[in-house]
Design an enzyme around this catalytic site. Structure first.
Site, PDB file in Angstrom:
ATOM      1  N   CYS A  56       1.337  -1.456   0.076  1.00 34.32           N
ATOM      2  CA  CYS A  56       0.237  -0.687  -0.195  1.00 34.32           C
ATOM      3  C   CYS A  56       1.292   1.369  -0.039  1.00 34.32           C
ATOM      4  O   CYS A  56       0.629   2.198  -0.689  1.00 34.32           O
ATOM      5  CB  CYS A  56      -0.866   0.373   0.731  1.00 34.32           C
ATOM      6  SG  CYS A  56      -1.622  -2.084   1.522  1.00 34.32           S
ATOM      7  N   CYS A 129      -2.738   3.378   2.571  1.00 29.87           N
ATOM      8  CA  CYS A 129      -3.720   1.697   3.397  1.00 29.87           C
ATOM      9  C   CYS A 129      -4.068   3.405   4.519  1.00 29.87           C
ATOM     10  O   CYS A 129      -4.366   4.327   4.968  1.00 29.87           O
ATOM     11  CB  CYS A 129      -2.461   1.101   3.926  1.00 29.87           C
ATOM     12  SG  CYS A 129      -3.118  -0.024   4.731  1.00 29.87           S
ATOM     13  N   ASP A 130      -5.430   2.256   5.256  1.00 30.69           N
ATOM     14  CA  ASP A 130      -6.273   2.321   5.625  1.00 30.69           C
ATOM     15  C   ASP A 130      -6.827   3.689   6.036  1.00 30.69           C
ATOM     16  O   ASP A 130      -7.739   4.496   6.353  1.00 30.69           O
ATOM     17  CB  ASP A 130      -7.442   1.254   5.733  1.00 30.69           C
ATOM     18  CG  ASP A 130      -7.745   0.455   5.052  1.00 30.69           C
ATOM     19  OD1 ASP A 130      -7.584   0.568   3.939  1.00 30.69           O
ATOM     20  OD2 ASP A 130      -8.525   0.066   5.260  1.00 30.69           O
ATOM     21  N   CYS A 201      -5.511  -1.323  -1.587  1.00 31.92           N
ATOM     22  CA  CYS A 201      -6.076  -2.365  -1.989  1.00 31.92           C
ATOM     23  C   CYS A 201      -7.277  -1.463  -3.574  1.00 31.92           C
ATOM     24  O   CYS A 201      -8.079  -0.240  -2.945  1.00 31.92           O
ATOM     25  CB  CYS A 201      -7.556  -3.139  -0.738  1.00 31.92           C
ATOM     26  SG  CYS A 201      -6.233  -4.185   0.228  1.00 31.92           S
ATOM     27  N   GLU A 451     -11.169  -5.883  12.201  1.00 31.67           N
ATOM     28  CA  GLU A 451     -12.150  -6.198  10.425  1.00 31.67           C
ATOM     29  C   GLU A 451     -12.308  -7.573  10.998  1.00 31.67           C
ATOM     30  O   GLU A 451     -11.623  -8.089  10.674  1.00 31.67           O
ATOM     31  CB  GLU A 451     -11.507  -5.351   9.367  1.00 31.67           C
ATOM     32  CG  GLU A 451     -11.187  -3.846   9.492  1.00 31.67           C
ATOM     33  CD  GLU A 451     -10.754  -3.385   7.887  1.00 31.67           C
ATOM     34  OE1 GLU A 451     -10.848  -2.512   7.725  1.00 31.67           O
ATOM     35  OE2 GLU A 451     -10.185  -4.477   7.610  1.00 31.67           O
ATOM     36  N   SER A 477     -13.948  -4.762   7.090  1.00 28.78           N
ATOM     37  CA  SER A 477     -13.464  -3.908   5.501  1.00 28.78           C
ATOM     38  C   SER A 477     -14.265  -3.696   4.846  1.00 28.78           C
ATOM     39  O   SER A 477     -15.241  -4.282   4.518  1.00 28.78           O
ATOM     40  CB  SER A 477     -12.210  -5.438   4.920  1.00 28.78           C
ATOM     41  OG  SER A 477     -12.460  -5.069   3.595  1.00 28.78           O
TER      42      SER A 477
END
Length: 562
Positions: A56, A129-130, A201, A451, A477
């Protein structure tokens, strides 16, 4: 608004660098290669989350190089800093997954600390990334110095059997493999091609959702996020962002000038119309708390109700983020909402343009069908739905693409951890009609609200996605699909009603009525909760224990407070 002519571009750094009494500071910095000329210019922090634990963020040092070029060309001195990141995809299904949401707070804390200590005049935050973009945004808000966020880009989709695949495909394949529907060799073949290189992702999962949200909220320049991580355009975008931060500093534009209630509503509309991640609810609520904007979990439902779903993107749809880029990128999504009158046109963005102006030059690829045409949405309301009921008095979140069932009644299958539920799924103990309840995985109980992609993907992979629902005080997620309800508040660890559910209780989910209820009498619920005793904390020292002590509930964004 603090934008002003004659803003002191060295409003912070002159304190730490100017005068004879600061000779020691200058001497230290000269030891790293800076010159007197460098130190007389505005100092711009370039914060990124480069790390070798995931694809990521692996390209962020390279992108930072181009951002720094732009800063120097525009008359500033960049100072690069590196913070942390946790990969949801790598840690999924393990104890390590609990660290992911906690990393958002550590990212915010660490960037805030370095910027306060070294008195940067402005900051560019590079995330992917998240939790990285939300964490960087929270740091910018706390510091309230001129700042810009840059998304380092989505991964390209892999290809398996002639179809595009992403990391979600692998997790669903694990479920199919356990059900005997996919061989070990096929699983290995998919594993080898699903993640072909650098980038976050590839569907409209949390990373790409938050990248779009940061453009729509105004902290990232519109259109900067769409190019994939490995695309050569990212180099030029990096230079442009470096030049932009100097302009933002010159104008004295601060995050508090940008992050109005209208800006948050624009961001939520972007999430809703793109079928974006439920994690956006946590992150936008947390950011609103940091900046002092009134925003509630129910605002997501009301905005989603009025915002049509225009984007046919994974996990519910057909396309990956790279396909949206080919279609014209985030700008064409913004333009749809402007043309439909569904956003606040005058909301200010970091470039100085308002929202409508920023979307005006959108260039749509003829014949694209990633984003539906105006007046022809996939469905008339967006993907985010907020539920209440005796199981979730303070709310719960579900993402619906449009084909999911609207009602389900069934027996509760109760598990006190994600691991126990996943084990039951893999051993074929979950059957059609079950409603899986996973509790003690909330912000405090987990801790860290891990998650559930491993278990939700296993359910889908076994062919149960159309008949089995899942309810949890944890989260999902952005790749999760199906009737999966998360963020149940209050959580089990603080005595929320989900702690009172027993195996075999009848639960009803009614999407149209926005209800989630367990069919027991109020007196019985009260009796069960009166007999409830809290579990011992999972961690009693270190960062996990600190987080569990300080964190608020999911309907407050799972933000830490003192």
């Amino acid at each position: 608004m603090s934008t002003m002519t004659g803003f002191d571009m060295r409003h912070k750094s002159r304190v730490i660098l100017d005068g004879n009494d600061r000779a020691g500071a200058r001497a230290m910095l000269k030891g790293t290669g800076f010159t007197d000329e460098d130190l007389r210019k505005p100092i711009i922090g370039v914060a990124h989350c480069w790390i070798e634990t995931m694809p990521c963020n692996i390209n962020q040092r390279r992108i930072a190089k181009y951002v720094k070029e732009g800063i120097r060309a525009a008359g500033g001195t960049p100072q690069e800093l590196n913070t942390i990141s946790i990969s949801d995809g790598v840690t999924m299904g393990t104890e390590g997954m609990k660290t992911s949401l906690i990393s958002r707070e550590v990212i915010a804390d660490s960037v805030e600390l370095v910027a306060r200590g070294h008195m940067f005049d402005a900051i560019v935050g590079i995330g992917a990334c998240d939790k990285t973009l939300p964490g960087l945004a929270m740091a910018l808000v706390r510091l309230d110095v001129p700042g810009v966020l840059l998304y380092s880009g989505s991964i390209l989709p892999g290809e398996y059997n002639g179809k595009e695949v992403t990391i979600r495909s692998v997790y669903e394949a694990i479920g199919a493999n356990s059900a005997g529907k996919m061989s070990d060799a096929q699983l290995k073949e998919l594993e080898d091609v699903a993640c072909p290189g650098a980038g976050a992702c590839g569907g409209q999962y949390t990373a790409n959702t938050m990248a779009m949200a940061m453009e729509f909220i105004g902290l990232s320049p519109m259109g900067s996020a769409s190019a994939p991580a490995v695309d050569a355009r990212k180099e030029g975008i990096g230079v442009q962002v470096g030049e932009l931060i100097m302009d933002v500093l010159r104008r004295g534009l601060r995050p508090s000038d940008i992050l109005t209630r209208e800006a948050f509503e624009n961001a939520i509309a972007g999430v809703a119309t793109s079928g974006g991640s439920t994690n956006s609810v946590l992150h936008l609520l947390a950011l609103a708390r940091e900046v002092g904007v009134e925003l509630s979990i129910d605002d997501f439902d009301s905005i989603s109700r009025r915002t049509p779903l225009y984007c046919d993107m994974m996990p519910g749809g057909r396309y990956a983020a790279a396909d949206l880029d080919k279609a014209g990128g985030n700008k064409i999504v913004a333009k749809r909402l402007v043309d439909a009158g569904l956003v606040h046109d005058e909301a200010v963005t970091v470039t100085g343009q308002n929202f409508a102006q920023a979307a005006e030059d959108a260039q749509e690829t003829p014949g694209q069908d990633v984003v539906r045409q105006l007046g022809d949405p996939i469905k008339d309301s967006g993907g985010l739905v907020i539920l209440h009921g005796n199981l979730a008095p303070d709310g719960a979140v579900v993402k619906l693409f449009g084909y999911e069932r609207q009602h389900q009644t069934g027996p509760a299958r109760v598990f006190d951890s994600e691991h126990a539920a996943h084990d039951a799924v893999l051993h074929r103990q979950i059957v059609d009609g079950d409603i899986v309840v996973i509790r003690y995985e909330g912000p405090k109980g987990g801790p860290g609200m891990q998650e559930m992609l491993e278990v939700t993907a296993a359910i889908v992979g076994q062919g149960l996605g159309g008949t089995v629902a899942l309810i949890t005080d944890g989260r999902f997620s952005g790749a999760t699909k199906g009737l999966m309800i998360g963020h149940v508040a209050p959580e089990a660890a603080v005595g929320g009603p989900i702690a009172a559910v027993q195996e075999g209780d009848t639960i009803t989910i009614d999407i149209e009525k926005r209800r989630i209820d367990v069919e027991i009498e109020p007196a019985e619920m009260a009796n069960r909760l009166a007999q409830w005793t809290p579990k011992d904390p999972v961690y009693t020292s270190g960062v996990m224990a600190k987080y569990a002590k300080l964190v608020e509930q999911a309907d407050q964004g799972a933000i830490t407070t003192v």
